[in-house]
Design a protein around this motif. Sequence first.
Motif: not given
Length: 106
Positions: A3-7, A67-78
């Motif tokens: 997960e992200w280290q910072n929210g 690179s950090k092994g964080i879950e997620g997808g391109f749609g969520n990033d958009c």
Amino acid sequence: MGEWQNGLFGCFNNCGICVVTYFVPCYTAGKNAEAVGESCCLYGFLSILGCIGIYTRAKIRGKIRESKGIEGGFGNDCIMHWFCGVCSLAQEAQELDPAGGAIARE
């Protein structure tokens, strides 16, 4: 996966990154891109071009996640960059440099 280290709204965990990103988000976008091996100037410029900017910032966010092994997808990033662009950039910058040194000093 991690997960992200910072929210997403943890911008104020590093006030230097927060201030720079708020006033010059293209700089932070470029530095984030440079940290994952892309062109700082190109991605910094593209980041200000509306939908193209959202696409390019989401692409860099995806590379950071990988690179950090964080879950997620391109749609969520958009979606993150559409609705919370500045917060997303700050979160990514903090993930790349937890000490906050590189972006705040340059």
